[in-house]
Design a protein around this motif. Structure first.
Motif, mmCIF file in Angstrom:
data_model
loop_
_atom_site.group_PDB
_atom_site.id
_atom_site.type_symbol
_atom_site.label_atom_id
_atom_site.label_comp_id
_atom_site.label_asym_id
_atom_site.label_seq_id
_atom_site.Cartn_x
_atom_site.Cartn_y
_atom_site.Cartn_z
ATOM 1 N N ASP A 35 5.968 19.951 -37.782
ATOM 2 C CA ASP A 35 6.740 21.166 -38.039
ATOM 3 C C ASP A 35 5.788 22.246 -38.543
ATOM 4 O O ASP A 35 5.356 22.222 -39.695
ATOM 5 N N LEU A 36 5.454 23.180 -37.675
ATOM 6 C CA LEU A 36 4.500 24.222 -38.037
ATOM 7 C C LEU A 36 5.036 25.161 -39.108
ATOM 8 O O LEU A 36 4.257 25.883 -39.742
ATOM 9 N N SER A 37 6.337 25.155 -39.306
ATOM 10 C CA SER A 37 6.909 26.001 -40.354
ATOM 11 C C SER A 37 6.856 25.314 -41.719
ATOM 12 O O SER A 37 7.111 25.948 -42.740
ATOM 13 N N ASP A 38 6.528 24.027 -41.725
ATOM 14 C CA ASP A 38 6.433 23.294 -42.981
ATOM 15 C C ASP A 38 5.080 23.552 -43.626
ATOM 16 O O ASP A 38 4.166 24.107 -43.007
ATOM 17 N N SER A 39 4.915 23.119 -44.869
ATOM 18 C CA SER A 39 3.668 23.363 -45.589
ATOM 19 C C SER A 39 2.545 22.507 -45.029
ATOM 20 O O SER A 39 2.779 21.459 -44.408
ATOM 21 N N ASN A 43 2.725 18.397 -43.790
ATOM 22 C CA ASN A 43 2.271 17.974 -42.466
ATOM 23 C C ASN A 43 1.076 17.032 -42.562
ATOM 24 O O ASN A 43 0.951 16.080 -41.780
ATOM 25 N N PHE A 44 0.205 17.296 -43.513
ATOM 26 C CA PHE A 44 -0.968 16.430 -43.681
ATOM 27 C C PHE A 44 -0.548 15.013 -44.058
ATOM 28 O O PHE A 44 -1.013 14.035 -43.459
ATOM 29 N N PHE A 45 0.337 14.892 -45.036
ATOM 30 C CA PHE A 45 0.733 13.557 -45.485
ATOM 31 C C PHE A 45 1.675 12.870 -44.506
ATOM 32 O O PHE A 45 1.721 11.635 -44.454
ATOM 33 N N ASN A 46 2.399 13.641 -43.707
ATOM 34 C CA ASN A 46 3.329 13.039 -42.744
ATOM 35 C C ASN A 46 2.650 12.624 -41.443
ATOM 36 O O ASN A 46 3.070 11.644 -40.815
ATOM 37 N N HIS A 47 1.598 13.359 -41.048
ATOM 38 C CA HIS A 47 1.065 13.149 -39.708
ATOM 39 C C HIS A 47 -0.428 12.833 -39.651
ATOM 40 O O HIS A 47 -0.926 12.444 -38.587
ATOM 41 N N VAL A 48 -1.141 12.997 -40.721
ATOM 42 C CA VAL A 48 -2.592 12.755 -40.704
ATOM 43 C C VAL A 48 -2.983 11.642 -41.670
ATOM 44 O O VAL A 48 -3.630 10.675 -41.290
ATOM 45 N N MET A 49 -2.575 11.795 -42.908
ATOM 46 C CA MET A 49 -2.935 10.819 -43.942
ATOM 47 C C MET A 49 -2.106 9.553 -43.789
ATOM 48 O O MET A 49 -0.898 9.620 -43.561
ATOM 49 N N PRO A 50 -2.730 8.382 -43.889
ATOM 50 C CA PRO A 50 -1.954 7.136 -43.899
ATOM 51 C C PRO A 50 -0.930 7.129 -45.024
ATOM 52 O O PRO A 50 -1.084 7.837 -46.023
ATOM 53 N N ASP A 176 -4.419 4.911 -36.215
ATOM 54 C CA ASP A 176 -3.101 4.888 -35.579
ATOM 55 C C ASP A 176 -2.470 6.271 -35.581
ATOM 56 O O ASP A 176 -1.903 6.716 -34.566
ATOM 57 N N LYS A 177 -2.561 6.967 -36.714
ATOM 58 C CA LYS A 177 -1.981 8.312 -36.780
ATOM 59 C C LYS A 177 -2.775 9.294 -35.933
ATOM 60 O O LYS A 177 -2.208 10.165 -35.257
ATOM 61 N N ARG A 178 -4.090 9.163 -35.950
ATOM 62 C CA ARG A 178 -4.920 10.055 -35.148
ATOM 63 C C ARG A 178 -4.672 9.828 -33.662
ATOM 64 O O ARG A 178 -4.634 10.782 -32.872
ATOM 65 N N ARG A 179 -4.469 8.575 -33.276
ATOM 66 C CA ARG A 179 -4.215 8.272 -31.870
ATOM 67 C C ARG A 179 -2.915 8.921 -31.400
ATOM 68 O O ARG A 179 -2.842 9.447 -30.283
ATOM 69 N N LYS A 180 -1.905 8.905 -32.247
ATOM 70 C CA LYS A 180 -0.630 9.511 -31.869
ATOM 71 C C LYS A 180 -0.771 11.011 -31.685
ATOM 72 O O LYS A 180 -0.233 11.591 -30.728
ATOM 73 N N LEU A 181 -1.500 11.663 -32.592
ATOM 74 C CA LEU A 181 -1.693 13.110 -32.480
ATOM 75 C C LEU A 181 -2.527 13.469 -31.258
ATOM 76 O O LEU A 181 -2.181 14.365 -30.485
ATOM 77 N N LEU A 182 -3.650 12.751 -31.079
ATOM 78 C CA LEU A 182 -4.558 13.091 -29.993
ATOM 79 C C LEU A 182 -3.974 12.750 -28.634
ATOM 80 O O LEU A 182 -4.280 13.401 -27.645
ATOM 81 N N LYS A 183 -3.134 11.727 -28.585
ATOM 82 C CA LYS A 183 -2.565 11.335 -27.295
ATOM 83 C C LYS A 183 -1.707 12.453 -26.722
ATOM 84 O O LYS A 183 -1.765 12.749 -25.531
ATOM 85 N N SER A 184 -0.915 13.092 -27.577
ATOM 86 C CA SER A 184 -0.103 14.218 -27.108
ATOM 87 C C SER A 184 -0.986 15.351 -26.589
ATOM 88 O O SER A 184 -0.734 15.920 -25.522
ATOM 89 N N CYS A 185 -2.043 15.671 -27.354
ATOM 90 C CA CYS A 185 -2.936 16.761 -26.954
ATOM 91 C C CYS A 185 -3.682 16.430 -25.669
ATOM 92 O O CYS A 185 -3.798 17.267 -24.766
ATOM 93 N N LEU A 186 -4.178 15.197 -25.558
ATOM 94 C CA LEU A 186 -4.947 14.811 -24.378
ATOM 95 C C LEU A 186 -4.073 14.761 -23.141
ATOM 96 O O LEU A 186 -4.530 15.075 -22.036
ATOM 97 N N CYS A 187 -2.816 14.358 -23.307
ATOM 98 C CA CYS A 187 -1.905 14.354 -22.154
ATOM 99 C C CYS A 187 -1.705 15.767 -21.628
ATOM 100 O O CYS A 187 -1.689 15.999 -20.414
ATOM 101 N N LEU A 188 -1.543 16.719 -22.529
ATOM 102 C CA LEU A 188 -1.376 18.106 -22.106
ATOM 103 C C LEU A 188 -2.646 18.642 -21.445
ATOM 104 O O LEU A 188 -2.590 19.345 -20.434
ATOM 105 N N MET A 189 -3.803 18.311 -22.019
ATOM 106 C CA MET A 189 -5.064 18.756 -21.442
ATOM 107 C C MET A 189 -5.281 18.147 -20.066
ATOM 108 O O MET A 189 -5.728 18.818 -19.125
#
Length: 231
Positions: A35-39, A43-50, A176-189
């Motif tokens: 959620d880009l509107s969130d702080s 976002n860091f603790f929900n999607h990046v940090m274990p 695991d978290k990095r793979r989820k984030l990067l997979k979306s980006c790499l699919c688009l690329m």
């Protein structure tokens, strides 16, 4: 799977619809719920940090043991990292990690200098991290935080006897978290870069490649799909 044929075969015998099975292809491109509107912190603790769930309680248990380096400090100052009255019992631990990240952006060396305030020797002010947390509490956190990821049998070893097993859980969670984030980006690329490939429309090029444009498109979709699955 695509069957590879010798280069001397006629174009019509190189590719048939039976070679490309589109019915078995169903890649799951992960949805990004950032959620880009969130702080930034959320976002860091929900999607990046274990996940830090339960870390406040673990750190309290670690510091309660008289073998811990800052046991006396935590006991005398009554420091607690689990806040059971808060909606997020681990919010103090998260604050410590944010301070750790903020400290990496400062020029000062050592924890003590990060807690100084007022004018420095140059043209700027000291960071004054004391407004976020007491320095003694942060030192307690630094001494205990790495062991919150490890099983208890790895606690309180001599430095020379420390094992990498302490860090394996956090590294796995990070990946695991990095793979989820990067997979979306790499699919688009991948979709952006490969979908632009079009066959030449002259007769010679088509004979060298595929009989029809539709066949090329079907093959291209399959190549993209196989690449996504490999990610």
């Amino acid at each position: 799977k695509i069957k590879i044929h010798p280069p001397n075969l006629p174009a019509q015998s190189i590719l048939t619809l039976d070679d490309v099975d589109l019915t078995t292809f169903g890649p799951e491109v992960p949805d990004s719920d950032v959620d880009l509107s969130d702080s930034f912190a959320n976002n860091f603790f929900n999607h990046v940090m274990p996940s830090l769930k339960g870390h406040g309680k673990i750190i309290d248990q670690y510091l309660a043991d008289n073998r811990s380096t800052y046991h006396n400090t935590a006991k005398s100052r009554k420091f607690k990292f689990e806040d059971v009255l808060h909606d997020d019992p681990d919010h103090i631990v998260k604050q410590c990690y944010l301070i750790l990240i903020a400290g990496s952006t400062e020029l000062e060396n050592g924890i003590e200098n990060l807690w100084k305030r007022g004018k420095s020797g140059g043209r700027r002010l000291y960071p004054d991290f004391g407004k976020y947390m007491k320095i003694e509490m942060f030192k307690c956190f630094v001494s205990a935080a790495p062991y919150a990821w490890a099983v208890k049998k790895y606690w309180f070893h001599e430095d020379r006897d420390e094992m990498w097993d302490i860090f394996i859980p956090v590294l796995k969670d990070f990946n695991d978290k990095r793979r989820k984030l990067l997979k979306s980006c790499l699919c688009l690329m991948l979709d952006e870069s490969m979908s632009g490939w079009c066959p030449k429309t002259d007769r010679l090029a088509l004979e060298k490649c595929w009989p029809t444009k539709n066949r090329w498109f079907r093959l291209l979709v399959t190549v993209i799909g196989m690449s996504v699955v490999d990610l």
